[in-house]
Write a protein that holds these residues in place. Structure first.
Motif, mmCIF file in Angstrom:
data_model
loop_
_atom_site.group_PDB
_atom_site.id
_atom_site.type_symbol
_atom_site.label_atom_id
_atom_site.label_comp_id
_atom_site.label_asym_id
_atom_site.label_seq_id
_atom_site.Cartn_x
_atom_site.Cartn_y
_atom_site.Cartn_z
ATOM 1 N N SER A 24 3.145 11.969 5.860
ATOM 2 C CA SER A 24 3.508 10.885 4.951
ATOM 3 C C SER A 24 4.542 9.998 5.623
ATOM 4 C CB SER A 24 4.096 11.466 3.660
ATOM 5 O OG SER A 24 4.680 10.445 2.898
ATOM 6 N N PHE A 25 4.375 8.688 5.493
ATOM 7 C CA PHE A 25 5.330 7.759 6.060
ATOM 8 C C PHE A 25 6.473 7.495 5.081
ATOM 9 C CE2 PHE A 25 3.305 7.028 9.892
ATOM 10 C CZ PHE A 25 1.963 6.773 9.727
ATOM 11 N N SER A 26 6.435 8.080 3.901
ATOM 12 C CA SER A 26 7.476 7.860 2.914
ATOM 13 C C SER A 26 8.805 8.383 3.437
ATOM 14 C CB SER A 26 7.133 8.567 1.601
ATOM 15 O OG SER A 26 5.885 8.134 1.131
ATOM 16 N N SER A 27 9.894 7.677 3.090
ATOM 17 C CA SER A 27 11.201 8.136 3.530
ATOM 18 C C SER A 27 11.977 8.719 2.347
ATOM 19 C CB SER A 27 11.971 6.986 4.170
ATOM 20 O OG SER A 27 11.873 5.810 3.421
ATOM 21 N N TYR A 28 11.289 9.185 1.344
ATOM 22 C CA TYR A 28 11.907 9.910 0.255
ATOM 23 C C TYR A 28 11.089 11.179 0.032
ATOM 24 C CZ TYR A 28 8.072 8.616 -2.800
ATOM 25 O OH TYR A 28 6.826 8.472 -3.355
ATOM 26 N N GLU A 29 11.668 12.156 -0.662
ATOM 27 C CA GLU A 29 10.957 13.413 -0.884
ATOM 28 C C GLU A 29 9.765 13.184 -1.800
ATOM 29 O OE1 GLU A 29 13.549 16.458 -2.194
ATOM 30 O OE2 GLU A 29 14.915 16.270 -0.495
ATOM 31 N N ASP A 30 8.663 13.887 -1.511
ATOM 32 C CA ASP A 30 7.398 13.635 -2.193
ATOM 33 C C ASP A 30 7.485 13.710 -3.708
ATOM 34 O OD1 ASP A 30 6.162 13.190 0.170
ATOM 35 O OD2 ASP A 30 5.330 15.197 0.372
ATOM 36 N N ASN A 31 8.298 14.615 -4.228
ATOM 37 C CA ASN A 31 8.330 14.823 -5.675
ATOM 38 C C ASN A 31 9.470 14.073 -6.366
ATOM 39 O OD1 ASN A 31 6.092 16.607 -5.664
ATOM 40 N ND2 ASN A 31 7.398 18.286 -4.988
ATOM 41 N N SER A 32 10.106 13.165 -5.662
ATOM 42 C CA SER A 32 11.210 12.421 -6.262
ATOM 43 C C SER A 32 10.852 10.954 -6.366
ATOM 44 C CB SER A 32 12.475 12.571 -5.413
ATOM 45 O OG SER A 32 12.317 11.939 -4.164
ATOM 46 N N ASP A 143 -0.755 -10.728 -3.808
ATOM 47 C CA ASP A 143 -0.055 -10.520 -2.541
ATOM 48 C C ASP A 143 1.203 -9.685 -2.718
ATOM 49 O OD1 ASP A 143 0.281 -11.056 0.321
ATOM 50 O OD2 ASP A 143 1.982 -12.281 -0.286
ATOM 51 N N ILE A 144 1.755 -9.642 -3.918
ATOM 52 C CA ILE A 144 2.976 -8.873 -4.188
ATOM 53 C C ILE A 144 2.692 -7.375 -4.089
ATOM 54 C CG2 ILE A 144 4.951 -8.665 -5.753
ATOM 55 C CD1 ILE A 144 4.327 -11.507 -4.614
ATOM 56 N N THR A 145 1.415 -7.005 -4.047
ATOM 57 C CA THR A 145 1.038 -5.604 -3.816
ATOM 58 C C THR A 145 1.779 -5.035 -2.616
ATOM 59 O OG1 THR A 145 -1.170 -5.903 -4.759
ATOM 60 C CG2 THR A 145 -0.911 -4.083 -3.215
ATOM 61 N N THR A 146 1.938 -5.827 -1.564
ATOM 62 C CA THR A 146 2.663 -5.396 -0.368
ATOM 63 C C THR A 146 4.048 -4.879 -0.717
ATOM 64 O OG1 THR A 146 1.520 -6.939 1.103
ATOM 65 C CG2 THR A 146 3.683 -6.179 1.804
ATOM 66 N N LEU A 147 4.779 -5.637 -1.524
ATOM 67 C CA LEU A 147 6.142 -5.254 -1.880
ATOM 68 C C LEU A 147 6.152 -4.054 -2.813
ATOM 69 C CD1 LEU A 147 7.710 -8.798 -2.476
ATOM 70 C CD2 LEU A 147 7.522 -7.494 -0.345
ATOM 71 N N LEU A 148 5.250 -4.048 -3.787
ATOM 72 C CA LEU A 148 5.203 -2.948 -4.748
ATOM 73 C C LEU A 148 4.980 -1.620 -4.046
ATOM 74 C CD1 LEU A 148 2.893 -4.538 -7.500
ATOM 75 C CD2 LEU A 148 5.389 -4.695 -7.299
ATOM 76 N N VAL A 149 4.001 -1.588 -3.155
ATOM 77 C CA VAL A 149 3.613 -0.340 -2.496
ATOM 78 C C VAL A 149 4.614 0.062 -1.424
ATOM 79 C CG1 VAL A 149 1.844 0.723 -1.044
ATOM 80 C CG2 VAL A 149 1.163 -0.634 -3.016
ATOM 81 N N SER A 228 -0.243 0.815 9.017
ATOM 82 C CA SER A 228 1.195 0.546 9.091
ATOM 83 C C SER A 228 1.972 1.732 8.527
ATOM 84 C CB SER A 228 1.537 -0.718 8.293
ATOM 85 O OG SER A 228 1.516 -0.456 6.890
ATOM 86 N N ASP A 229 3.286 1.708 8.717
ATOM 87 C CA ASP A 229 4.117 2.783 8.162
ATOM 88 C C ASP A 229 4.787 2.358 6.860
ATOM 89 O OD1 ASP A 229 5.944 1.016 9.149
ATOM 90 O OD2 ASP A 229 7.140 2.490 10.238
ATOM 91 N N TYR A 230 4.139 1.428 6.140
ATOM 92 C CA TYR A 230 4.673 0.958 4.862
ATOM 93 C C TYR A 230 3.846 1.439 3.676
ATOM 94 C CZ TYR A 230 7.475 -2.145 7.755
ATOM 95 O OH TYR A 230 8.358 -2.643 8.692
ATOM 96 N N LEU A 231 3.020 2.440 3.907
ATOM 97 C CA LEU A 231 2.156 2.958 2.851
ATOM 98 C C LEU A 231 2.627 4.335 2.394
ATOM 99 C CD1 LEU A 231 -1.287 1.863 4.318
ATOM 100 C CD2 LEU A 231 -0.192 0.958 2.263
ATOM 101 N N PRO A 232 2.392 4.676 1.128
ATOM 102 C CA PRO A 232 2.843 5.962 0.593
ATOM 103 C C PRO A 232 1.891 7.103 0.939
ATOM 104 C CG PRO A 232 1.738 4.731 -1.118
ATOM 105 C CD PRO A 232 1.756 3.849 0.091
ATOM 106 N N ASP A 233 2.280 8.296 0.577
ATOM 107 C CA ASP A 233 1.411 9.456 0.670
ATOM 108 C C ASP A 233 0.363 9.328 -0.432
ATOM 109 O OD1 ASP A 233 0.223 11.919 0.757
ATOM 110 O OD2 ASP A 233 2.035 13.076 0.336
ATOM 111 N N TRP A 234 -0.908 9.344 -0.050
ATOM 112 C CA TRP A 234 -1.982 9.137 -1.024
ATOM 113 C C TRP A 234 -2.424 10.422 -1.710
ATOM 114 C CZ3 TRP A 234 -3.018 4.233 -2.192
ATOM 115 C CH2 TRP A 234 -2.691 3.235 -1.254
ATOM 116 N N ASN A 235 -1.911 11.569 -1.289
ATOM 117 C CA ASN A 235 -2.335 12.844 -1.879
ATOM 118 C C ASN A 235 -2.080 12.851 -3.387
ATOM 119 O OD1 ASN A 235 -3.295 14.171 0.438
ATOM 120 N ND2 ASN A 235 -1.210 14.649 1.070
ATOM 121 N N ASN A 236 -3.080 13.293 -4.142
ATOM 122 C CA ASN A 236 -2.969 13.423 -5.598
ATOM 123 C C ASN A 236 -2.547 12.122 -6.278
ATOM 124 O OD1 ASN A 236 -3.613 16.233 -5.521
ATOM 125 N ND2 ASN A 236 -1.511 16.633 -4.848
#
Length: 341
Positions: A24-32, A143-149, A228-236
């Motif tokens: 996951s490229f997320s920089s926060y813990e998966d369950n938070s 286009d704001i999808t970029t910022l939201l995600v 890119s590394d701006y996408l979240p973990d897609w699991n579940n």
């Protein structure tokens, strides 16, 4: 974090591809995740232009007047009316307004004047640390999808797929906006009868119920972010999509891109909204239903289309990143908890 010895072991066994695919490229813990403060009448909305300009300069003042009419105060980004070709200023200028609005204690929520194109370009200049430390509502679509995600992926902040300043602000759109951002609505029955005569009706792709974090937005924008590394973990996750002005073969191509990037195999549910002016290019074209049957049905996850999401006058506001329950047969999305605090 994988150490060097572990990396070399995976490389030697041929498992590195699998390991990277599951990273996951997320920089926060998966369950938070972080909830923004709810929006109330009298609060201040910061209006910015992270992408396209408005062709008519008078439209900026009209939008400000409309937002005030909704019951909110307005603070306009200093670069919002800049012009750099079709963009509202340089990439750094547009990003600076977004960063400043999050850092500004007098601003309660942030809304772009419009979408268009350009948000992908400002990603390297976004101060995600400031956003994480100053959580507040960010709402928009297209286009704001970029910022939201990307903001959800990098900070864990719940963002909102909903209207922008230039939206029509019908009673339906306004009610959903105020109820969701005010913490007063937790269930959407999609579609609402009589709300949109030209909209596609509920079509069940695969019946069933699912739970997962709601992630998605504009399909064209998401496909342009792949790799890119701006996408979240897609699991579940429950993936929701919409688009506008795309031939069916282009939708097919973009869904294939998501598939080849491993997104579709990880989701627990799928919701497609409205695709306005998305026509078959010829009599020999696949239908959109056939495209869903080819890409979504084999996933064997609950899926439906026809949601009130997209480039339509009457739209719902949805929280990006919040855990929800969906019922594909009934066309229901239910928030498991309030998206705001």
């Amino acid at each position: 974090m994988m150490n060097r010895k572990g990396f070399l072991r995976l490389l030697s066994t041929g498992s590195i591809g699998t390991a990277l695919a599951n990273t996951s490229f997320s920089s926060y813990e998966d369950n938070s995740f972080i909830k923004p403060k709810k929006l109330q009448e009298g609060d201040t909305i910061g209006l910015i232009s992270p992408g396209f300009i408005l062709p008519d300069p008078k439209k900026y003042d009209e939008i400000i007047k409309q937002v005030k009419k909704l019951g909110y105060k307005v603070k306009e980004g200093p670069n919002a009316r800049n012009k750099y070709g079709y963009l509202a200023g340089t990439d750094k200028e547009r990003a600076a307004d977004l960063n400043a609005m999050f850092a500004d204690d007098t601003v309660d929520a942030i809304m772009p004047f419009r979408g268009g194109w350009g948000c992908n370009r400002i990603l390297p200049f976004i101060d995600f640390e400031t956003i994480r430390n100053n959580p507040k509502i960010l709402v928009g679509y297209s286009d704001i999808t970029t910022l939201l995600v990307s903001i959800f992926a990098k900070t864990g902040l719940i963002t909102f797929h909903g209207p922008v300043g230039k939206s029509e602000w019908t009673d339906y759109t306004t009610q959903s906006f105020k109820q969701v951002l005010g913490g007063k609505l937790n269930q959407f029955h999609i579609p609402e009868k009589g709300v949109c005569e030209s909209c596609d009706e509920l079509a069940v792709i695969t019946p069933g119920q699912a739970t997962g974090k709601l992630i998605g937005g504009n399909l064209s924008v998401l496909s342009a972010m792949m790799g890119s590394d701006y996408l979240p973990d897609w699991n579940n996750s429950i993936l929701f999509l919409e688009d506008v002005g795309e031939d069916v073969y282009r939708l097919d191509r973009m869904l294939t891109q998501l598939k080849l990037n491993g997104v579709l195999e990880r989701i627990s549910g799928f919701v497609f909204g409205q695709c306005i002016s998305c026509e078959m290019s010829s009599d020999q074209s696949l239908t959109l239903k056939q495209v869903f049957d080819d890409h979504i049905k084999p996933l064997d996850v609950p899926a439906f289309s026809g949601a009130m999401i997209g480039h339509i006058d009457n739209m719902i506001t949805l929280p990006v990143g919040l855990s929800v329950q969906m019922n594909a047969k009934k066309g229901i999305i239910k928030l498991k908890e309030s998206a705001v605090r």
